[in-house]
Design a protein around this motif. Sequence first.
Motif, PDB file in Angstrom:
ATOM      1  N   UNK A 668       0.877  -1.071   0.051  1.00  0.00           N
ATOM      2  CA  UNK A 668       0.124  -0.110  -0.105  1.00  0.00           C
ATOM      3  C   UNK A 668       0.897   1.175   0.059  1.00  0.00           C
ATOM      4  N   UNK A 669       0.481   2.191  -0.615  1.00  0.00           N
ATOM      5  CA  UNK A 669       1.135   3.449  -0.648  1.00  0.00           C
ATOM      6  C   UNK A 669       0.199   4.769  -0.633  1.00  0.00           C
ATOM      7  N   UNK A 670       0.936   6.032  -0.187  1.00  0.00           N
ATOM      8  CA  UNK A 670      -0.005   6.934   0.060  1.00  0.00           C
ATOM      9  C   UNK A 670       0.953   8.262  -0.128  1.00  0.00           C
ATOM     10  N   UNK A 671       0.179   9.417  -0.169  1.00  0.00           N
ATOM     11  CA  UNK A 671       1.022  10.795  -0.430  1.00  0.00           C
ATOM     12  C   UNK A 671       1.305  11.216  -1.788  1.00  0.00           C
ATOM     13  N   UNK A 672       2.401  11.798  -2.385  1.00  0.00           N
ATOM     14  CA  UNK A 672       2.308  12.469  -3.520  1.00  0.00           C
ATOM     15  C   UNK A 672       2.440  11.318  -4.522  1.00  0.00           C
ATOM     16  N   UNK A 684      -2.818  10.753  -9.138  1.00  0.00           N
ATOM     17  CA  UNK A 684      -3.770  11.424  -8.074  1.00  0.00           C
ATOM     18  C   UNK A 684      -3.267  11.245  -6.507  1.00  0.00           C
ATOM     19  N   UNK A 685      -3.023  12.062  -5.784  1.00  0.00           N
ATOM     20  CA  UNK A 685      -2.274  12.183  -4.466  1.00  0.00           C
ATOM     21  C   UNK A 685      -3.519  11.347  -3.522  1.00  0.00           C
ATOM     22  N   UNK A 686      -2.701  10.561  -2.659  1.00  0.00           N
ATOM     23  CA  UNK A 686      -3.681   9.871  -1.654  1.00  0.00           C
ATOM     24  C   UNK A 686      -3.184  10.206  -0.456  1.00  0.00           C
TER      25      UNK A 686
END
Length: 746
Positions: A668-672, A684-686
């Motif tokens: 899982x990833x998130x951010x920029x 899309x940023x998350x």
Amino acid sequence: MPVRRRCAVWGISLAVVFGAAQLGTAPSAFAASAPSVSAVSPTSGATAGRTRVTVRGTGFTHVKRILFGSAAGSSIQVKSSTQLLVTAPAHAAGRVDVRVQTSAGTSAQRTADHYTYVSPPRITAITPTSGTTGGGTRVTVTGANFSHVTAVTFAGKIGTALSVTSATKLLVTAPAHSAGLVAIQVKTAYGASAAVTADRYTYVAPPRITAIAPSSGTTGGGTRVTVTGTDFSHVTAVTFAGKAGTALSVTSATKLLVTAPAHSAGLAAIQVKTAYGASAAVTADGYTYVAPPGKVTAAAVTATTTSLKLEWTNPTGSDFSGVMIRRSPGTVPPSSRSAGTLVTTTSKTTTVYSDTGLTPGKSYAYALFAHSTADAYAAADTVVGTTKPSGGGNPDTATALTAGWLDTCAVLTGGTVDCWGINGYGQLGDGTTTNRTTPTPVTGLTGVTAVTAGMAHTCAVLTAGTVDCWGDNEYGQLGDGTTTNRTTPTPVTGLSGVTALTAGDYHTCALLTDGTVNCWGYNEYGQLGDGTTTNRTTPTPVTGLTGVTAVAAGDSHTCAVLTDGTVNCWGYNGFGELGDGTNTDRTTPTPVTGLTGVTALTAGWLDTCALLTGGTVDCWGDNEYGQLGDGTTTYRTTPTPVTGLTGVTAVAAGWGHTCAVLTGGTVDCWGDNESGELGDGTTTYRTTPTPVTGLTGVTALTAGDFHTCAVLTGGTVDCWGDNESGELGDGTTTDRPTPTPVVGLN
């Protein structure tokens, strides 16, 4: 009208005049004189008035008023025409004339009638502001009007050894008092100081021990002991029969952790010391030192594709009770009995154990600790093994990854390193400054166990525990004593016993076998942790840091996991990336607020994340792109849980994004996500974790500034995100929003 009468008596003419006009012109020889003051006693008093004053002089008949300056005294008692008593009125500080008013006039001003009003004392500061309940603390009090001090009290109890050094400063020894806040009051002949915030003094009780756990450990020291009790807020040391423990961590006013020092076998009293005293001896503080058993010897390993069979020889002796086996991925064994992963604890008769369910073609390092029935541990015997590759494939596949600004490097099972991407400073280590879009071997480098990449430099740990670095060296980040760039590996000066590495943008840090950390390179914000902001071109110890199990560096900050699961950070703190609740830069290690149970760390550009024992992740620092994963873009100065994330086994942070490996081998990833570095097929940023598309079987992960790479089961590598310099290794410079195989490592 006046009546005149004349008569002649013996030739004398006498005129008797009756009338008011003529009576008023009586000769002056019959009029009363104006009063005169010759002395006043006392000659000074409090500004609040109420001082009884004796006035001496003449003409004190028909007294109307006694003036002190322009204010009238009260309770006048005329004792005689030369003496009277009067109560002084309130008046501002300073000298006034005491004048007596009678029907005959007012006394003239003269030196003899001077009376001085003196202000009561006033406190502006005390230091120290606290002391032990047993008293004896020497306290300096500053303020005003200390010329006539008669006593100094602490909540009414008189201090001792009073020494007034000037009208604005005095020293006094605090008396004994129960714990709590009290007011200090200075008393003089002219009044007492009024209560103000500045006069507050706190009595603190000495510490008290109620329990310790464990209550025994090896004579070699190293046992982590939890001490519970009260009044642990100001602990300066913890001793074992007088010998200071190490790696002290006070977690609350009732709990602390300390590592026991070496000591001979037997019972030793633990004592907690603070600035306010030491704990009294009690039964609960007894700690027993036990001699450890002999060491495990002759450890060996036999490999299959998914298991490693360990064999060893047990020590002899009645005190031996079994072996604890711990494991780390790679070729560096766990450095302590709390490091790595617990595999099993065997009985005293067991000498063989098979570790199953392992990844084919991957190296694992083991530490075998013999222990006694009293839980005393011997030093470990270590062994490293590599599982066989599945299907007879090439064993020279990736075991670990690191990503820099726009480049990536992989450690291969044969101990060599391949790199690809940008190479403007020689950070790929192939002797050139030419960018590479596919993996290229680092020149002359073998026996590598770990690798790390900064903005434009790369470093590797070798099997001997030394380190080689290459690439940009503007600030000395290669550690070779120069600032000369290197396009091939160059040894770091005077460094040995290294177990792990981390690189920030322009600095590098190494974890040593003894649990300390050395850093070198750029130090403008104190990221080297040596208490200065001076750049270093060779390794320099981080001040006061011991018991470290892992280390991670961001752009200009560094963090370390300690053996008790807490974290210390230092360096730049503009966005709270040090996690201490402030934005203040730190040049030495500072505890992260409220964080425990940490097993691993990662640091992004201006943020930090920690993997906790329960498989969750906490992050803090810059959150402009949602890289903290808490559903907001609000930066955090203390650890904040990543929303909805559990079952995490590894975590990696880039410039503005973060990724985590989950127990099922997914990510899982998130951010920029401007370049697709989250791998979800979009840009899309998350602000919360989002699954990477179609990725499974992940064993290791790394994040560069704008790209991400993963090692998969079998040692293959996938990358995604920005690819402007070929950092994805797929032979192109095309950005990829989903995982793409690296050429030659699949």
